[in-house]
Enzyme design. Sequence first.
Site, mmCIF file in Angstrom:
data_model
loop_
_atom_site.group_PDB
_atom_site.id
_atom_site.type_symbol
_atom_site.label_atom_id
_atom_site.label_comp_id
_atom_site.label_asym_id
_atom_site.label_seq_id
_atom_site.Cartn_x
_atom_site.Cartn_y
_atom_site.Cartn_z
ATOM 1 N N LYS A 55 1.036 -1.033 0.328
ATOM 2 C CA LYS A 55 0.160 0.268 0.015
ATOM 3 C C LYS A 55 1.053 1.686 0.071
ATOM 4 O O LYS A 55 1.898 1.165 0.223
ATOM 5 C CB LYS A 55 -1.031 0.223 1.369
HETATM 6 C C1 LIG Z 1 -5.268 -4.385 1.843
HETATM 7 C C2 LIG Z 1 -7.215 -4.001 1.898
HETATM 8 C C3 LIG Z 1 -8.065 -4.915 2.220
HETATM 9 C C4 LIG Z 1 -6.775 -5.205 3.854
HETATM 10 O O1 LIG Z 1 -6.521 -4.518 4.429
HETATM 11 P P1 LIG Z 1 -5.026 -5.320 5.279
HETATM 12 O O2 LIG Z 1 -4.581 -4.483 5.656
HETATM 13 O O3 LIG Z 1 -3.883 -6.854 4.110
HETATM 14 O O4 LIG Z 1 -5.514 -6.363 6.089
HETATM 15 C C5 LIG Z 1 -9.093 -4.394 2.399
HETATM 16 N N1 LIG Z 1 -9.613 -3.753 1.505
HETATM 17 C C6 LIG Z 1 -8.985 -3.594 0.452
HETATM 18 C C7 LIG Z 1 -9.618 -2.710 -0.937
HETATM 19 C C8 LIG Z 1 -7.417 -3.259 0.094
HETATM 20 O O5 LIG Z 1 -6.623 -3.508 -0.544
#
Ligand SMILES: *Cc1c(COP(=O)(O)O)cnc(C)c1O
Length: 401
Positions: A197
């Site tokens: 991210k």
């Molecule tokens: C990455 C992501 C999540 C979950 O995040 P984590 O930190 O991996 O639990 C939820 N929704 C979307 C759209 C994501 O890209």
Amino acid sequence: MDSSKLAIQGGTPVRPNLLPYGRQWVDEEDIRVVTEVLQSDWLTTGPKVAEFERAVADFVGAREAVAVSNGTAALHAAIYALGIGPGDEVIVPPMTFAASANAVIYQGGTPVFADVEADTLLLDPAQVEAKITPRTRAIVAVDYAGQPCDYDALSIIAAKHDLAILADSCHALGARYRGAAVGTLADLSAFSFHPVKHITTGEGGMITTNDPVLAQKMRLFRNHGITSDHREREQKGSWFYEMVDLGYNYRLTDLQCALGINQLRDLPAWLERRQAIARRYDAAFGEMAAIRPLGARIDVSHAYHLYVVRLELSRLSATRADCFAALRAEGIGVNVHYVPVHLHPFYREHFGTGPGLCPVAEAAYEEILSLPIFPRMSDADVEDVITAMRKVLGAFALSVA
Ligand SMILES: *Cc1c(COP(=O)(O)O)cnc(C)c1O
């Protein structure tokens, strides 16, 4: 040597090593600030948690931010704070990571899938309206690929039917919609700090909101439903605490928050780099008939967590799977985001979903590829992606009469 022979057919790959689709950027300063916390009194809930929360709240311009252990916990805490439970329906798009819908089920609610728009793959407000019933309580708006949903249209629907909006903004930290920052556009906005991210804390998540009551509920929820944390009791010299609701251990550590604070400083430059890579891709792929980048609206600033293209399969002698394998063989770590959530076996089995429920998302799923995009990519990396796309799609091109 024939450089046009595909690597998958024994030719020389464009790159000797695989370029991933996303990757973190951790520098010496990040290592220094984490080491400092390791030498301090507080490894978990300490001063860095509130500092990171303040930094994220200020960055997006929200009143409150609540740090949690990951993006999924952020969604779960938000669903809890909204009071969603058994019998309640929550509208969710299928073109997302399963966690967007799973969070509803954790609290006993029912996710109801509404289809996306063909050009952006964002939740289609008209489809949302069509799925509303007397049991509908909330909408999960997923800012797919880093582009904000149409929050004006969704807000009108939400106001009319008395629904809450939870933004799953895990792709969109730093994006803007009609001048307003993602993180301020919904009742609650959830973010993830997973390494792919925009910024990372290893695992980590945050919810931003302007509602202090919702923020307080989520602070309780992340700490077992207990009214005070260990540090507060230490400071008061008290042992007494009460558990007033069922919560979880969803705390983010001070180590992670120190990393997050430092990562956030680089975010503006990283967003610019992502946007510059996207512009280079747009220019190169605009000239290639076999691919179409997703639509980007003119009234948004796109955070480009993903750069997604659709293959024009009618112009190719190959499937998406063939293109995927050929690009991987060339050293380009393409990916697919996502298998529509309503097609997963769990959802088919427990919620009776399946093909035909969201035809726009299902058709898109057959054609999409996510190309590498992350701030640390060099210009040469970007050109490698373009070279490999030309090579592979050129080799699979049908001569259209
Ligand atoms: C990455 C992501 C999540 C979950 O995040 P984590 O930190 O991996 O639990 C939820 N929704 C979307 C759209 C994501 O890209």
